[in-house]
Design an enzyme around this catalytic site. Structure first.
Site, PDB file in Angstrom:
ATOM      1  N   SER A 210      -1.159  -5.020  -7.089  1.00  0.00           N
ATOM      2  CA  SER A 210      -1.394  -3.670  -6.958  1.00  0.00           C
ATOM      3  C   SER A 210      -1.576  -3.169  -5.651  1.00  0.00           C
ATOM      4  CB  SER A 210      -2.492  -3.216  -8.153  1.00  0.00           C
ATOM      5  OG  SER A 210      -3.547  -4.036  -7.986  1.00  0.00           O
TER       6      SER A 210
ATOM      7  N   HIS B 230       2.199  -2.966 -12.789  1.00  0.00           N
ATOM      8  CA  HIS B 230       3.117  -2.344 -11.846  1.00  0.00           C
ATOM      9  C   HIS B 230       4.583  -2.783 -11.650  1.00  0.00           C
ATOM     10  CE1 HIS B 230      -0.346  -0.142  -9.910  1.00  0.00           C
ATOM     11  NE2 HIS B 230      -1.098  -1.157 -10.292  1.00  0.00           N
TER      12      HIS B 230
ATOM     13  N   LYS C 279       1.164   3.951 -16.341  1.00  0.00           N
ATOM     14  CA  LYS C 279       1.944   4.236 -14.848  1.00  0.00           C
ATOM     15  C   LYS C 279       3.259   4.704 -15.006  1.00  0.00           C
ATOM     16  CE  LYS C 279      -1.213   0.448 -13.634  1.00  0.00           C
ATOM     17  NZ  LYS C 279      -2.434   1.478 -13.043  1.00  0.00           N
TER      18      LYS C 279
END
Ligand code: PMP
Length: 395
Positions: free
Chosen positions: A184, A212, A243
């Site tokens: 990240s 991610h 996310k």
């Protein structure tokens, strides 16, 4: 002498943060999290959100969310193991399993909770957790909650991982190798094919936190496991729903056995209320959209390549990112925070990231490019980077 209730020991530590130039107030966002936002009353380009696909304020997700609220209300009312397990929770997990091309999915209230609950549940005394040194804090905390022994291997260093596996194989019952799929803070991708091969050689389990990579890598954003075609070779494939998916939540994709066990021993499942219907409705819509079109993932990658190339040409050090996460590495902590503050004065919000989130001396301004940015917004941001970078003698 001040009273203990004034927390003098914490006041001292807060003063230290101020002396080091790393004290900060929480920024206040006025309105939705989009590519351009009003922050503390000022209109700025947002280069700091994980809203990779622009789903956090997408009309289709909002509509699905409202419909779920109309039918199911605003709260699940209980933990899933008592009476909080609604049919939409089950439907969401079936849809996610299909999307992830895995046998089953178990969802949690957040990605953090998912790591904290799963690692502890699948390891015990007599096992060892072998973790990449740059893994996310929630993995570290999950490992701390486990009674297994723990050790770290050097970042993405397969020779070191093999050495640790060799030393561990005869000493422990089960071995769990844990890595982020996409790291990240640097945006690099784990060497998952080698990890899977080593795991098979040393009879170890594999655990990938793809917070991610989900919605970013692989076919239609199916993640890092899909990117490397490793289906069936990774035991625990973790994703966040907060996310790219734009909502809230986390999940483990993998076997039916893993799902069954987490239903009985995943502590956030047993002791924390289930995801609210509003979130579940929006999550399902997001996954359907990813399965329908690559429009969003294509735009994300187009923007990321454009932005990274321009920053590189200006002479900024963007490290070795392979994904839309674009670190601009400054080094010194105070200088990093000053760079971030001055960018903000110039209309760009790119948060400064310093110790303890990253190692001392590796401070960076981390830029998160999203599918929601227009080329004009990216150009404006790049112009601000150039101006402030030159003023501060960084380029
Ligand atoms: N894992 C990684 C690698 C992350 O970056 C994050 C979010 N910062 C999490 C887990 C936690 O996810 P969530 O925000 O959904 O709790």
């Amino acid at each position: 002498m001040s009273s203990i209730h004034e927390l003098p020991f914490l006041q001292e530590k807060i003063q230290e943060l101020k002396d080091q130039g790393v004290y900060r107030r929480l920024p206040i966002l006025e309105g939705a999290n989009e590519s351009e936002i009003v922050l503390n009353g000022k209109r700025v380009i947002n280069l700091s959100s994980n809203n990779y696909l622009g789903f956090a304020n997408h009309p289709r997700l909002k509509k699905a969310s409202i419909e779920a609220v109309e039918k199911y209300g605003v709260g699940a009312g209980a933990v899933r193991t008592i009476i909080g397990n609604m049919d939409i929770h089950e439907e969401m997990e079936t849809l996610l399993a299909t999307f992830k091309r895995e046998e089953a999915v178990m969802t949690f209230q957040s990605g953090f909770n998912c790591n904290a609950g799963t690692i502890q549940a699948v390891t015990e005394a007599g096992d060892i957790i072998i973790s990449d040194e740059l893994n996310h804090a929630s993995i570290i905390d999950g490992a701390r909650l486990s009674k297994a022994d723990k050790t770290v291997y050097k970042h993405n260093d397969m020779n070191h991982l093999e050495k640790v596996l060799k030393e561990s194989r005869d000493k422990y019952r089960n071995i769990l190798i844990i890595t982020d799929g996409v790291f990240s803070m640097d945006g690099d991708i784990a060497d998952l094919p080698s990890i899977a091969t080593l795991a098979e050689k040393y009879n170890a389990m594999t655990y990938v936190d793809d917070a991610h990579g989900s919605g970013v890598l692989g076919e239609s954003g199916r993640g890092t496991v899909d990117h490397f075609h490793l289906h069936g070779r990774i035991d625990f494939s973790i994703g966040t729903l907060s996310k790219a998916i734009g909502v809230i939540g986390g999940y483990v994709a993998g076997s039916k056995t893993a799902q069954e066990w987490l239903n009985h021993r995943g502590r956030p499942i047993l002791f924390s209320t289930a995801l609210p219907p509003a979130a579940v409705g929006a999550i399902m819509e997001a996954v359907k959209m990813l399965m329908e079109t690559t429009e969003y993932t294509d735009k994300l990658w187009k923007n990321a390549r454009y932005f990274k190339e321009k920053l590189g040409k200006l002479g900024f050090n963007t490290g070795h990112s392979q994904t839309p996460i674009t670190p601009v590495i400054i080094g010194d902590e105070a200088k990093t925070m000053e760079f971030s503050r001055t960018l903000l004065d110039n209309g760009v919000f790119a948060s400064g990231i310093v110790f303890p989130t990253v190692q001392k001396g590796t401070g960076r301004v981390r830029c998160m490019v999203t599918a929601g940015h227009t080329e004009e917004q990216l150009d404006r941001a790049i112009a601000a980077f150039e101006k402030v970078g030159k003023e501060m003698n960084l380029i």
